[in-house]
Every structure is written in C-alpha cells, then in structure tokens.
Design a protein around this motif. Structure first.
Motif, PDB file in Angstrom:
ATOM      1  N   VAL A   4       0.851  -1.205   0.000  1.00  0.00           N
ATOM      2  CA  VAL A   4       0.000   0.000   0.000  1.00  0.00           C
ATOM      3  C   VAL A   4       0.882   1.249   0.000  1.00  0.00           C
ATOM      4  O   VAL A   4       0.620   2.214  -0.719  1.00  0.00           O
ATOM      5  N   LYS A   5       1.948   1.209   0.781  1.00  0.00           N
ATOM      6  CA  LYS A   5       2.878   2.336   0.856  1.00  0.00           C
ATOM      7  C   LYS A   5       3.514   2.581  -0.523  1.00  0.00           C
ATOM      8  O   LYS A   5       3.661   3.716  -0.960  1.00  0.00           O
ATOM      9  N   GLY A   6       3.870   1.477  -1.170  1.00  0.00           N
ATOM     10  CA  GLY A   6       4.441   1.577  -2.516  1.00  0.00           C
ATOM     11  C   GLY A   6       3.467   2.190  -3.498  1.00  0.00           C
ATOM     12  O   GLY A   6       3.836   3.062  -4.284  1.00  0.00           O
ATOM     13  N   LEU A   7       2.240   1.741  -3.419  1.00  0.00           N
ATOM     14  CA  LEU A   7       1.199   2.288  -4.295  1.00  0.00           C
ATOM     15  C   LEU A   7       1.000   3.782  -4.043  1.00  0.00           C
ATOM     16  O   LEU A   7       0.865   4.570  -4.978  1.00  0.00           O
ATOM     17  N   GLU A   8       1.006   4.144  -2.778  1.00  0.00           N
ATOM     18  CA  GLU A   8       0.831   5.555  -2.425  1.00  0.00           C
ATOM     19  C   GLU A   8       1.973   6.403  -2.966  1.00  0.00           C
ATOM     20  O   GLU A   8       1.764   7.510  -3.455  1.00  0.00           O
ATOM     21  N   GLU A   9       3.173   5.865  -2.900  1.00  0.00           N
ATOM     22  CA  GLU A   9       4.335   6.590  -3.428  1.00  0.00           C
ATOM     23  C   GLU A   9       4.224   6.754  -4.943  1.00  0.00           C
ATOM     24  O   GLU A   9       4.532   7.810  -5.489  1.00  0.00           O
ATOM     25  N   MET A  10       3.775   5.675  -5.595  1.00  0.00           N
ATOM     26  CA  MET A  10       3.564   5.732  -7.040  1.00  0.00           C
ATOM     27  C   MET A  10       2.548   6.805  -7.395  1.00  0.00           C
ATOM     28  O   MET A  10       2.752   7.593  -8.322  1.00  0.00           O
ATOM     29  N   ARG A  11       1.472   6.804  -6.639  1.00  0.00           N
ATOM     30  CA  ARG A  11       0.401   7.778  -6.866  1.00  0.00           C
ATOM     31  C   ARG A  11       0.939   9.196  -6.712  1.00  0.00           C
ATOM     32  O   ARG A  11       0.680  10.069  -7.545  1.00  0.00           O
ATOM     33  N   ALA A  12       1.719   9.413  -5.649  1.00  0.00           N
ATOM     34  CA  ALA A  12       2.273  10.740  -5.388  1.00  0.00           C
ATOM     35  C   ALA A  12       3.186  11.172  -6.541  1.00  0.00           C
ATOM     36  O   ALA A  12       3.132  12.327  -6.999  1.00  0.00           O
ATOM     37  N   GLN A  13       4.038  10.251  -7.010  1.00  0.00           N
ATOM     38  CA  GLN A  13       4.946  10.564  -8.112  1.00  0.00           C
ATOM     39  C   GLN A  13       4.167  10.926  -9.367  1.00  0.00           C
ATOM     40  O   GLN A  13       4.510  11.877 -10.086  1.00  0.00           O
TER      41      GLN A  13
ATOM     42  N   GLU B  32      10.746  11.710 -17.738  1.00  0.00           N
ATOM     43  CA  GLU B  32      11.954  10.949 -17.392  1.00  0.00           C
ATOM     44  C   GLU B  32      12.081  10.813 -15.874  1.00  0.00           C
ATOM     45  O   GLU B  32      12.429   9.749 -15.374  1.00  0.00           O
ATOM     46  N   GLU B  33      11.793  11.915 -15.184  1.00  0.00           N
ATOM     47  CA  GLU B  33      11.861  11.883 -13.725  1.00  0.00           C
ATOM     48  C   GLU B  33      10.855  10.878 -13.165  1.00  0.00           C
ATOM     49  O   GLU B  33      11.178  10.107 -12.257  1.00  0.00           O
ATOM     50  N   LEU B  34       9.655  10.884 -13.741  1.00  0.00           N
ATOM     51  CA  LEU B  34       8.626   9.937 -13.297  1.00  0.00           C
ATOM     52  C   LEU B  34       9.082   8.497 -13.524  1.00  0.00           C
ATOM     53  O   LEU B  34       8.913   7.629 -12.661  1.00  0.00           O
ATOM     54  N   LYS B  35       9.709   8.260 -14.692  1.00  0.00           N
ATOM     55  CA  LYS B  35      10.228   6.908 -14.991  1.00  0.00           C
ATOM     56  C   LYS B  35      11.264   6.482 -13.962  1.00  0.00           C
ATOM     57  O   LYS B  35      11.208   5.376 -13.425  1.00  0.00           O
ATOM     58  N   ARG B  36      12.216   7.380 -13.684  1.00  0.00           N
ATOM     59  CA  ARG B  36      13.289   7.060 -12.732  1.00  0.00           C
ATOM     60  C   ARG B  36      12.724   6.790 -11.346  1.00  0.00           C
ATOM     61  O   ARG B  36      13.049   5.772 -10.718  1.00  0.00           O
ATOM     62  N   GLU B  37      11.878   7.705 -10.886  1.00  0.00           N
ATOM     63  CA  GLU B  37      11.343   7.591  -9.524  1.00  0.00           C
ATOM     64  C   GLU B  37      10.458   6.354  -9.358  1.00  0.00           C
ATOM     65  O   GLU B  37      10.532   5.656  -8.347  1.00  0.00           O
ATOM     66  N   ILE B  41      10.841   2.999  -6.950  1.00  0.00           N
ATOM     67  CA  ILE B  41       9.787   2.498  -6.056  1.00  0.00           C
ATOM     68  C   ILE B  41       9.508   1.016  -6.341  1.00  0.00           C
ATOM     69  O   ILE B  41       9.382   0.206  -5.424  1.00  0.00           O
ATOM     70  N   VAL B  42       9.455   0.670  -7.631  1.00  0.00           N
ATOM     71  CA  VAL B  42       9.203  -0.726  -8.008  1.00  0.00           C
ATOM     72  C   VAL B  42      10.308  -1.630  -7.463  1.00  0.00           C
ATOM     73  O   VAL B  42      10.038  -2.693  -6.900  1.00  0.00           O
ATOM     74  N   ARG B  43      11.566  -1.181  -7.615  1.00  0.00           N
ATOM     75  CA  ARG B  43      12.700  -1.979  -7.107  1.00  0.00           C
ATOM     76  C   ARG B  43      12.614  -2.135  -5.600  1.00  0.00           C
ATOM     77  O   ARG B  43      12.727  -3.228  -5.057  1.00  0.00           O
ATOM     78  N   GLN B  44      12.372  -1.013  -4.935  1.00  0.00           N
ATOM     79  CA  GLN B  44      12.327  -0.990  -3.476  1.00  0.00           C
ATOM     80  C   GLN B  44      11.235  -1.915  -2.922  1.00  0.00           C
ATOM     81  O   GLN B  44      11.482  -2.689  -1.997  1.00  0.00           O
ATOM     82  N   PHE B  45      10.063  -1.848  -3.530  1.00  0.00           N
ATOM     83  CA  PHE B  45       8.947  -2.638  -3.001  1.00  0.00           C
ATOM     84  C   PHE B  45       8.859  -4.030  -3.609  1.00  0.00           C
ATOM     85  O   PHE B  45       8.198  -4.902  -3.060  1.00  0.00           O
ATOM     86  N   GLY B  46       9.570  -4.241  -4.695  1.00  0.00           N
ATOM     87  CA  GLY B  46       9.602  -5.562  -5.327  1.00  0.00           C
ATOM     88  C   GLY B  46      10.411  -6.557  -4.519  1.00  0.00           C
ATOM     89  O   GLY B  46      10.064  -7.728  -4.427  1.00  0.00           O
ATOM     90  N   HIS B  47      11.491  -6.057  -3.926  1.00  0.00           N
ATOM     91  CA  HIS B  47      12.381  -6.932  -3.171  1.00  0.00           C
ATOM     92  C   HIS B  47      11.731  -7.522  -1.935  1.00  0.00           C
ATOM     93  O   HIS B  47      12.125  -8.564  -1.449  1.00  0.00           O
TER      94      HIS B  47
END
Lengths: 62, 49
Positions: A4-13, B32-37, B41-47
């Motif tokens: 959920v935290k990850g999703l929220e971060e994605m949403r914010a970005q 590009e910034e959105l892609k990087r960020e 997040i995907v890497r961080q939460f994927g692990h």
C-alpha cells in the motif's frame, strides 16, 4: 501494508509529474497569448500613427 | 504596412517553434523523472515480496 505504501508513493509521483506538466503548459499558453496580444497592440499603434501621418500630409497639401 | 503583416506573423510562428521545442524538453524531463522515480519504487517494493 508495504505494498500500500508503494502504491501511495507511485500515486504521489504520478500526481507530481502531471501537475508539473500542467504548470508548464499553462505557462506556455499564457506566454503565447501575451506575445500575440503584444504583437497586435504594437501593430495597431503603428498603423494608427501611419494613418495620422497620412491625414496630416493630406490636410497640409489642401 | 500590410505587406509586413505576413512577415510579422512568420516571425511570431518562428519564435513559437522554439518555445514549443523548449516546452517539449521540459515535459520530457518530467516524464523521465517519473520513470526514474517509479522504477526506484518498483525496485524498493519488489524486493520485499
């Protein structure tokens, strides 16, 4: 909970990126309008001065 | 003065081209910034799975 935290971060970005794009677009459109208005204003002024000059010349020669 | 109206419009459009190039660069930078960020997040939460 972490996902959920990850999703929220994605949403914010995502929202941040879209807001930035919106901001830049509004700025671009506003400047375009201002530039066009300025261009028309100076041209109308120039035309008006040109007409005044013609009128003066016309009445002086009569 | 009537003849110059065309050239004035042409100059305006020329400048407008440069400005549109500039705004395209800005938008590309944002995406590009959105892609990087988001990648981060995907890497961080994927692990954690």
């Amino acid at each position: 909970c972490d996902s959920v935290k990850g999703l929220e971060e994605m949403r914010a970005q995502y929202i941040k990126a879209v807001s930035k794009i919106k901001c830049d677009m509004l700025c671009y459109i506003r400047e375009s309008k201002e530039r066009a208005a300025e261009m028309i204003k100076t041209e109308v002024l120039r035309e008006r001065q040109e007409t005044a000059r013609k009128m003066r010349r016309y009445y002086l020669t009569c | 003065p009537t003849a110059s109206v065309g050239s004035i419009a042409a100059r305006y459009l020329e400048e407008e081209d440069l400005r549109s190039q500039h705004i395209m660069e800005l938008i590309n930078a944002h995406t590009e910034e959105l892609k990087r960020e988001s990648e981060k997040i995907v890497r961080q939460f994927g692990h954690q799975e």
